[in-house]
Design an enzyme around this catalytic site. Structure first.
Site, PDB file in Angstrom:
ATOM      1  N   ARG A 109      75.977  70.212 -16.003  1.00 13.03           N
ATOM      2  CA  ARG A 109      77.231  71.255 -15.998  1.00 13.03           C
ATOM      3  C   ARG A 109      78.057  71.298 -16.331  1.00 13.03           C
ATOM      4  O   ARG A 109      78.549  72.451 -17.329  1.00 13.03           O
ATOM      5  CB  ARG A 109      77.269  72.466 -14.550  1.00 13.03           C
ATOM      6  CG  ARG A 109      74.924  72.499 -14.021  1.00 13.03           C
ATOM      7  CD  ARG A 109      74.433  73.385 -15.148  1.00 13.03           C
ATOM      8  NE  ARG A 109      73.547  71.750 -15.479  1.00 13.03           N
ATOM      9  CZ  ARG A 109      72.392  72.186 -16.708  1.00 13.03           C
ATOM     10  NH1 ARG A 109      72.689  73.046 -17.554  1.00 13.03           N
ATOM     11  NH2 ARG A 109      72.468  71.043 -17.796  1.00 13.03           N
ATOM     12  N   ASP A 150      61.984  79.598 -21.824  1.00 11.03           N
ATOM     13  CA  ASP A 150      62.447  78.550 -22.211  1.00 11.03           C
ATOM     14  C   ASP A 150      63.006  78.236 -21.369  1.00 11.03           C
ATOM     15  O   ASP A 150      62.139  78.947 -19.928  1.00 11.03           O
ATOM     16  CB  ASP A 150      64.439  79.495 -21.877  1.00 11.03           C
ATOM     17  CG  ASP A 150      65.271  79.084 -21.560  1.00 11.03           C
ATOM     18  OD1 ASP A 150      65.626  77.383 -22.199  1.00 11.03           O
ATOM     19  OD2 ASP A 150      66.848  79.514 -21.835  1.00 11.03           O
ATOM     20  N   GLU A 151      63.227  76.833 -20.537  1.00  8.15           N
ATOM     21  CA  GLU A 151      63.144  76.110 -19.542  1.00  8.15           C
ATOM     22  C   GLU A 151      61.729  75.987 -19.452  1.00  8.15           C
ATOM     23  O   GLU A 151      61.225  76.198 -17.739  1.00  8.15           O
ATOM     24  CB  GLU A 151      63.617  76.364 -18.381  1.00  8.15           C
ATOM     25  CG  GLU A 151      65.036  76.971 -18.403  1.00  8.15           C
ATOM     26  CD  GLU A 151      65.992  75.520 -18.421  1.00  8.15           C
ATOM     27  OE1 GLU A 151      65.298  74.891 -17.550  1.00  8.15           O
ATOM     28  OE2 GLU A 151      67.780  75.939 -18.320  1.00  8.15           O
ATOM     29  N   LYS A 198      69.142  74.400 -26.853  1.00  9.29           N
ATOM     30  CA  LYS A 198      68.049  74.773 -27.000  1.00  9.29           C
ATOM     31  C   LYS A 198      68.398  76.210 -26.602  1.00  9.29           C
ATOM     32  O   LYS A 198      67.325  76.849 -27.557  1.00  9.29           O
ATOM     33  CB  LYS A 198      67.001  73.829 -25.468  1.00  9.29           C
ATOM     34  CG  LYS A 198      66.502  72.573 -25.674  1.00  9.29           C
ATOM     35  CD  LYS A 198      65.643  71.860 -24.332  1.00  9.29           C
ATOM     36  CE  LYS A 198      66.679  71.994 -22.997  1.00  9.29           C
ATOM     37  NZ  LYS A 198      67.838  71.529 -22.843  1.00  9.29           N
ATOM     38  N   THR A 199      69.285  76.555 -25.693  1.00  8.58           N
ATOM     39  CA  THR A 199      68.788  77.797 -25.464  1.00  8.58           C
ATOM     40  C   THR A 199      69.189  78.899 -26.557  1.00  8.58           C
ATOM     41  O   THR A 199      68.961  79.859 -27.099  1.00  8.58           O
ATOM     42  CB  THR A 199      69.604  78.868 -24.208  1.00  8.58           C
ATOM     43  OG1 THR A 199      69.126  77.978 -23.069  1.00  8.58           O
ATOM     44  CG2 THR A 199      69.766  80.023 -24.008  1.00  8.58           C
ATOM     45  N   GLN A 217      64.732  67.708 -17.092  1.00  9.38           N
ATOM     46  CA  GLN A 217      65.066  68.846 -15.878  1.00  9.38           C
ATOM     47  C   GLN A 217      64.520  70.107 -14.876  1.00  9.38           C
ATOM     48  O   GLN A 217      64.614  70.726 -14.797  1.00  9.38           O
ATOM     49  CB  GLN A 217      66.124  69.915 -16.831  1.00  9.38           C
ATOM     50  CG  GLN A 217      67.441  68.950 -17.741  1.00  9.38           C
ATOM     51  CD  GLN A 217      68.005  69.988 -18.186  1.00  9.38           C
ATOM     52  OE1 GLN A 217      68.718  70.879 -17.539  1.00  9.38           O
ATOM     53  NE2 GLN A 217      68.524  70.301 -19.074  1.00  9.38           N
TER      54      GLN A 217
HETATM   55  P1  ATP Z   1      70.388  73.305 -20.901  1.00  8.34           P
HETATM   56  O1  ATP Z   1      69.428  72.060 -20.800  1.00  8.34           O
HETATM   57  O2  ATP Z   1      71.363  72.831 -19.746  1.00  8.34           O
HETATM   58  O3  ATP Z   1      69.548  74.255 -20.566  1.00  8.34           O
HETATM   59  P2  ATP Z   1      70.462  73.697 -23.565  1.00  8.34           P
HETATM   60  O4  ATP Z   1      69.694  72.714 -24.052  1.00  8.34           O
HETATM   61  O5  ATP Z   1      70.163  75.219 -23.390  1.00  8.34           O
HETATM   62  O6  ATP Z   1      70.773  73.499 -21.917  1.00  8.34           O
HETATM   63  P3  ATP Z   1      72.987  75.491 -25.021  1.00  8.34           P
HETATM   64  O7  ATP Z   1      73.287  75.888 -23.043  1.00  8.34           O
HETATM   65  O8  ATP Z   1      72.028  76.218 -25.443  1.00  8.34           O
HETATM   66  O9  ATP Z   1      71.841  74.140 -24.279  1.00  8.34           O
HETATM   67  O10 ATP Z   1      73.619  74.484 -25.441  1.00  8.34           O
HETATM   68  C1  ATP Z   1      74.809  74.199 -24.899  1.00  8.34           C
HETATM   69  C2  ATP Z   1      76.103  74.128 -25.380  1.00  8.34           C
HETATM   70  O11 ATP Z   1      76.122  74.352 -26.441  1.00  8.34           O
HETATM   71  C3  ATP Z   1      76.408  75.652 -25.379  1.00  8.34           C
HETATM   72  O12 ATP Z   1      77.929  75.924 -25.095  1.00  8.34           O
HETATM   73  C4  ATP Z   1      76.362  76.228 -26.927  1.00  8.34           C
HETATM   74  O13 ATP Z   1      76.998  77.324 -27.180  1.00  8.34           O
HETATM   75  C5  ATP Z   1      77.213  75.125 -27.406  1.00  8.34           C
HETATM   76  N1  ATP Z   1      76.160  74.485 -28.286  1.00  8.34           N
HETATM   77  C6  ATP Z   1      74.963  74.336 -28.985  1.00  8.34           C
HETATM   78  N2  ATP Z   1      74.496  74.167 -30.312  1.00  8.34           N
HETATM   79  C7  ATP Z   1      75.731  73.698 -31.044  1.00  8.34           C
HETATM   80  C8  ATP Z   1      76.100  73.721 -32.425  1.00  8.34           C
HETATM   81  N3  ATP Z   1      75.078  73.802 -32.954  1.00  8.34           N
HETATM   82  N4  ATP Z   1      78.043  73.130 -32.246  1.00  8.34           N
HETATM   83  C9  ATP Z   1      78.415  73.685 -31.386  1.00  8.34           C
HETATM   84  N5  ATP Z   1      77.689  74.431 -30.426  1.00  8.34           N
HETATM   85  C10 ATP Z   1      76.728  74.407 -30.092  1.00  8.34           C
HETATM   86 MG    MG Z   2      69.491  76.274 -21.787  1.00  7.74          MG
END
Ligand code: ATP
Ligand code: MG
Length: 727
Positions: free
Chosen positions: A605, A220-221, A35-36, A251
């Site tokens: 995490r 975000d969040e 997402k981020t 979350q």
């Molecule tokens: P959270 O809910 O914990 O905030 P999030 O959904 O924001 O998580 P991110 O932090 O954006 O998730 O991504 C999680 C990990 O996966 C990061 O290390 C990111 O770089 C990696 N990632 C995300 N998308 C891809 C992709 N398409 N290919 C490879 N790695 C990815």
């Molecule tokens: Mg995130």
């Protein structure tokens, strides 16, 4: 950078979100699904492909750390410095707005932010001046009441307390508190958001200006926004901005602070034709960690429902460790990290997450003992430490004599003979004549109400502040800081205290000079002067940019502050009933779901390895507790788990799969062992009542007996602590 490379490293769904036409959008997805990453790439996309100016973009993240990371990531993707772009936390952005438009917000230019500790002190003073008993009106209750109302956007005039005396009194406290903050130019955290919202409502020309400017809003969040934050965004967006929110209902962990998951639904209603995109692939964790986390969160009702899968291999099982007590737990964690470190792993790849800040002390000791570097996020951060707040208190008074919170803090620190009685007179004069504490002092001295020693002491204090102000006026910030620490007498006071703690305090004071020296004036705050900017920085960013940020160190933090982050190796410590889920959550049924979401946040995490530990007895908050493993541990299917010690055959009292202790018994021939008890001995415990010894192990200090209590089931107890009576 060309279009295709902006979409590189994204899956189809992520690309759909990043490259979507300008519109409102909700990205709803579980932990670690990117997402981020999507949000960051979207910002870059808006600039590079849609040719939007960085000036037209506003992005909100949850912590200053996340904001800095996002700025960095965008800069990396775009390849230029994003300088004054509006990326920050709700508080940070609202603060920036208030600084820019302080007159429209009815604030003095030198307004200062107070943290919750200062707020509590102010409230205590108000309760006292109203002759309200702290037992009947706990200051924390008043604080919760006020912040809660502000989070809902309510001023005293909007509240009808009906005929309930308690609510009427709380409302009155709110009124008086707000009046004294306004007089002193103080703004608490909730007030920052409330005022920024009021700015939209009361100053249409400003709103129009910002509405025309911010065509793109990204949050975000989002699941953790509260009512006032939502309202702020909604009003700003108006009918024309494109709003992208990303979030995960599983979350949402700030319900206790007024966050509303319903904002996700509200968004879909309020923002026309908002498109929902779901991401389902997790890129962070091994299959074991992901599936175990999914199983735990599946126990919550009313979820929006999301499927998460990973291509990653199973990886190692989740290790669960049952410790004797908190020291044993800390030792275990430190030894595992030490092994990892010896094998070449870096310390900063390891994080220890806990439910309560108080848990960090024992862990810190274990790290010190082992000589491993650690860093604490949250908790008592640098700018929250006593000596730092003392020194900053002087700086705040120099900046603004009417700062009541600072006045209260330093008027008699170091002691200068200003007694409680004198201060009570000052406070009641302030209250009676609607003055700040400083103004009240001036009046009391002028009217000669105070005489003799009291007058001299107050006079001396005021002269000190005035002369410090004059003398430091032309100094650079760090010289001034150093000067204040000396002139205030703080350095001498701590030097006289001696001992390690005092030494650490002096080191911290010196560190404050360093912090002042390396302080970089944010461009957007140039107008308010260096001192004022530094004070605001300290209040807003407490600790997030600690001095030792570049050392390789293990990261210690609460589960709450781990949101959005990831680490190869994660330890969740203190996973016990009563601690996590917390006692309070157990007492109030609906809070349990939020605790489970917090557990989900914690587990997700971890990238490669997750350890979960609990202690059977724990000294915390100055008392000894006996606990059973958290229900969350039992919610993890067995196939994902490895227990680090083989459990005994004994049937547990509450837990199904993680009974109390392994039986490693050292019995002497006569059936007694070093504990002095034998199987079958009848005993009585002050808390658990009568029981029968059924097992024992260890000797001396570490000797433990297992007792089956009539009313409390089976427990292991340390003989040296349990004070068992024989019967
Ligand atoms: P959270 O809910 O914990 O905030 P999030 O959904 O924001 O998580 P991110 O932090 O954006 O998730 O991504 C999680 C990990 O996966 C990061 O290390 C990111 O770089 C990696 N990632 C995300 N998308 C891809 C992709 N398409 N290919 C490879 N790695 C990815
Ligand atoms: Mg995130």
């Amino acid at each position: 950078m060309d279009v295709s490379s902006l979409l590189d490293g994204l899956n189809d769904k992520q690309r759909e979100a990043v490259g979507a036409p300008l519109s409102n959008m909700l990205v709803l997805a579980g932990a670690g699904s990117g997402k981020t990453r999507v949000l960051t790439h979207r910002i870059a996309w808006l600039m590079q492909v849609e040719q939007q100016s960085p000036y037209s973009i506003l992005a909100v993240t949850f912590t200053n750390k996340a904001a800095a990371e996002m700025r960095e990531r965008v800069e990396k993707v775009v390849g230029t410095n994003m300088g004054r772009m509006w990326i920050g936390t709700f508080h940070g952005l609202a603060h920036r707005l208030l600084r820019t438009h302080y007159q429209d917000a009815n604030l003095p230019q030198s307004f200062q932010i107070i943290d919750s500790d200062d707020q509590l002190r102010l409230l205590k003073r108000i309760l006292k001046s109203l002759n309200l008993d702290e037992k009947q009106y706990p200051p924390r209750q008043a604080q919760g009441y006020i912040n809660g109302k502000k989070d809902q956007g309510l001023r005293p005039k909007h509240i009808d307390a009906g005929s309930f005396p308690i609510e009427q009194n709380l409302l009155n406290i709110y009124k008086i508190y707000q009046e004294s903050c306004d007089r002193a130019g103080l703004v608490d955290f909730a007030e920052i958001l409330l005022r920024a919202h009021e700015l939209w409502l009361n100053k249409p020309h400003l709103l129009t200006h910002y509405q025309e400017r911010f065509r793109h809003i990204l949050v975000d969040e989002f699941q953790d926004t509260n009512a006032i934050q939502y309202a702020w965004i909604r009003v700003l967006a108006g009918k024309t901005a494109n709003v992208m929110i990303v979030g995960d209902d599983d979350q949402s962990i700030y319900g206790w602070r007024g966050a509303q998951i319903e904002n996700l639904h509200r968004f879909l209603k309020d923002f026309s034709e908002a498109k929902t995109i779901r991401l389902e692939q997790n890129y962070r964790s091994t299959a074991n960690i992901l599936n175990a986390s999914n199983s735990v969160i599946a126990n919550n009702p009313d979820r929006l429902g999301k499927e998460l899968w990973t291509e990653d291999k199973d990886g190692e099982p989740i290790s669960v460790y049952c410790a004797f007590n908190e020291m044993d737990e800390a030792k275990f964690i430190v030894s595992r990290i030490s092994e990892w470190h010896e094998k070449g792993g870096s310390l900063s790849e390891c994080a220890i997450l806990y439910r309560s800040n108080a848990q960090s002390r024992v862990l810190e000791e274990a790290f010190l003992h082992k000589g491993l570097a650690y860093r604490i996020y949250g908790g008592l951060r640098f700018f929250e430490r006593q000596e730092i707040k003392d020194a900053m208190g002087y700086m705040r008074l120099i900046n603004n004599k009417d700062d009541d919170a600072a006045f209260e803090r330093v008027v008699n620190t170091p002691a200068r003979g200003i007694g409680d009685r004198t201060l009570d007179i000052v406070r009641s004069t302030a209250r009676q004549h609607e003055l700040t504490l400083w103004q009240a002092c001036v009046r009391l001295v002028e009217e000669k109400v105070l005489a003799g020693r009291a007058a001299n002491a107050i006079n001396g204090f005021m002269e000190l502040i005035i002369s410090m102000r004059t003398d430091t006026a032309d100094m650079v910030l760090y010289t001034m800081t150093d000067n204040v620490i000396d002139r205030s007498g703080l350095r001498t006071m701590y030097e006289a205290e001696k001992g390690e703690k005092a030494q650490a305090r002096i080191e911290n004071l010196n560190e404050l000079v360093t912090a002042a020296r390396s302080f970089e004036m944010p461009e957007e705050l140039e107008d308010i002067g260096e001192l004022n900017a530094f004070l605001s920085h300290a209040a807003l960013e407490a600790g997030e940019g600690q001095a030792d940020a570049f050392t390789d160190a293990v990261q210690l933090m609460t589960l709450h502050s781990a949101k959005g982050l990831e680490f190869p190796m994660v330890f969740m410590a203190g996973v016990e009933e009563g601690l996590f889920p917390s006692k309070m959550a157990l007492d109030e049924g609906d809070r349990l779901d939020e605790e489970r979401r917090l557990c989900y946040v914690g587990m997700t995490r971890a990238m490669q390895k997750l350890y979960i530990s609990y202690a059977e007895s724990r000294r915390i908050y100055g008392r000894e507790d006996y606990a059973s493993p958290s229900r969350f541990i039992n919610e993890i299917p067995e196939k994902f788990v490895e227990q680090i010690r083989i459990r005994a055959q004994v049937k547990p009292s509450i837990s199904k799969r993680f009974p109390a202790r392994p039986a490693t018994v050292t019995t002497k021939p006569n059936g007694f062992n070093d504990t002095g008890y034998r199987v079958g001995s009848k005993v009585k415990h002050f808390k658990f009542g009568e029981g029968k010894v059924i097992n024992f192990e260890g000797s001396g200090e570490k000797g433990r007996v297992q007792v089956e209590f009539v009313d409390f089931g089976i427990k292991w107890l340390l003989v040296s602590l349990a004070k068992l009576e024989r019967c």
